[in-house]
Scaffold this motif. Structure first.
Motif, short mmCIF file in Angstrom:
data_model
loop_
_atom_site.label_atom_id
_atom_site.label_comp_id
_atom_site.label_asym_id
_atom_site.label_seq_id
_atom_site.Cartn_x
_atom_site.Cartn_y
_atom_site.Cartn_z
N SER A 19 37.79 79.64 140.24
CA SER A 19 38.73 78.54 139.98
C SER A 19 39.52 78.26 141.26
N SER A 21 42.99 77.46 142.89
CA SER A 21 44.37 77.76 142.51
C SER A 21 45.31 77.47 143.67
N ARG A 26 45.58 83.25 138.92
CA ARG A 26 45.02 82.28 138.01
C ARG A 26 46.12 81.50 137.28
N GLU A 27 47.34 82.01 137.33
CA GLU A 27 48.46 81.29 136.72
C GLU A 27 48.68 79.94 137.40
N VAL A 29 46.21 78.01 138.62
CA VAL A 29 45.02 77.16 138.52
C VAL A 29 45.42 75.80 137.96
N ARG A 31 45.43 72.87 135.58
CA ARG A 31 45.07 72.75 134.16
C ARG A 31 45.39 71.34 133.66
N LEU A 32 44.80 71.01 132.51
CA LEU A 32 45.06 69.72 131.88
C LEU A 32 46.42 69.76 131.18
N LEU A 34 46.24 67.01 134.20
CA LEU A 34 46.30 67.21 135.64
C LEU A 34 47.55 66.56 136.23
#
Length: 229
Positions: A19, A21, A26-27, A29, A31-32, A34
């Protein structure tokens, strides 16, 4: 002639996804929904022929724009690997144009030597492994942007559907088990993205190359071929 659809190898411990980021977590990344005030890979990556959701990019592809390369270089590539071992490949080819497979330097050099001009490579200096909170060994890895496009499906023997997204844009998809490639369209082909459906396909020559160089992580599903008349 034998041809194959390229996908992910889902054998135990084999799949590896990544992913983009904003950090090594990953926190962060994307996300929708957007964010509108940031450059987001899945929306803003552009090729010479257009953006990731444009039909021009499916039809013609091309190299990544300089702005795209600069923006990607600001982000972190994040994975989750329990073993923490070096990889030949991370992720696989996809109909989604913002999903690039990553390959290590050995495989990059082999692809350049055997399939000159077929790919554009962009270095990912560091792939961060969240599990061990450290870089994944084996880098640098390289995004492999597949340049070659072919209108390869036999339209008389293939089931192709047009799908409309919520934003009004459309894309095409095929039922692989009920479709066939047209051999006459594949002269001198090795690996390509279909210019109608965006599927990534290859001939036996490419599959054998992957086997010979010892590349792990990709699977090959045989696809019917209509022989030349």
């Amino acid at each position: 002639m034998k041809c194959y659809l390229i996908g992910m190898d889902f054998e135990p411990d084999m799949p590896m996804f990544y992913s983009w980021s904003r950090s090594t977590s990953r926190e962060d990344v994307f996300r929708l929904p957007l964010p509108r005030d940031e450059w987001v890979p899945r929306r803003d990556i552009r090729f010479e022929s257009g953006g990731v959701h444009s039909y021009g990019a499916i039809l013609k592809g091309g190299r990544l724009t300089e702005t795209t390369k600069q923006e990607l270089a600001k982000l972190h590539c994040v994975v989750q690997s329990q073993s923490g071992a070096a990889r030949e490949t991370i992720d696989s080819f996809s109909v989604i144009l913002y999903n690039f497979p990553l390959v290590n330097s050995r495989l990059k050099s082999a692809l350049e030597d055997s399939f000159a001009g077929t790919f554009e490579f962009a270095a990912v200096e560091q792939v961060w492994n969240e599990v061990h909170d450290s870089p994944l060994p084996g880098g640098p890895y390289h995004m492999a942007n597949l340049l070659k496009r072919i209108d390869s499906w036999d339209k008389e023997r293939s089931v192709i559907h047009s799908v409309t997204r919520k934003d009004g844009t459309t894309f095409n998809t095929t039922n692989i088990s009920k479709s066939a490639l047209l051999e006459s369209a594949l002269e001198n082909a090795s690996i390509w993205r279909d210019s109608v459906t965006s599927d990534v396909l290859c001939t036996e020559a490419f599959r054998d190359f992957v086997t010979e160089v010892g590349c792990a992580g990709w699977s090959f599903r045989e696809v019917s071929v209509t022989p030349d008349k």
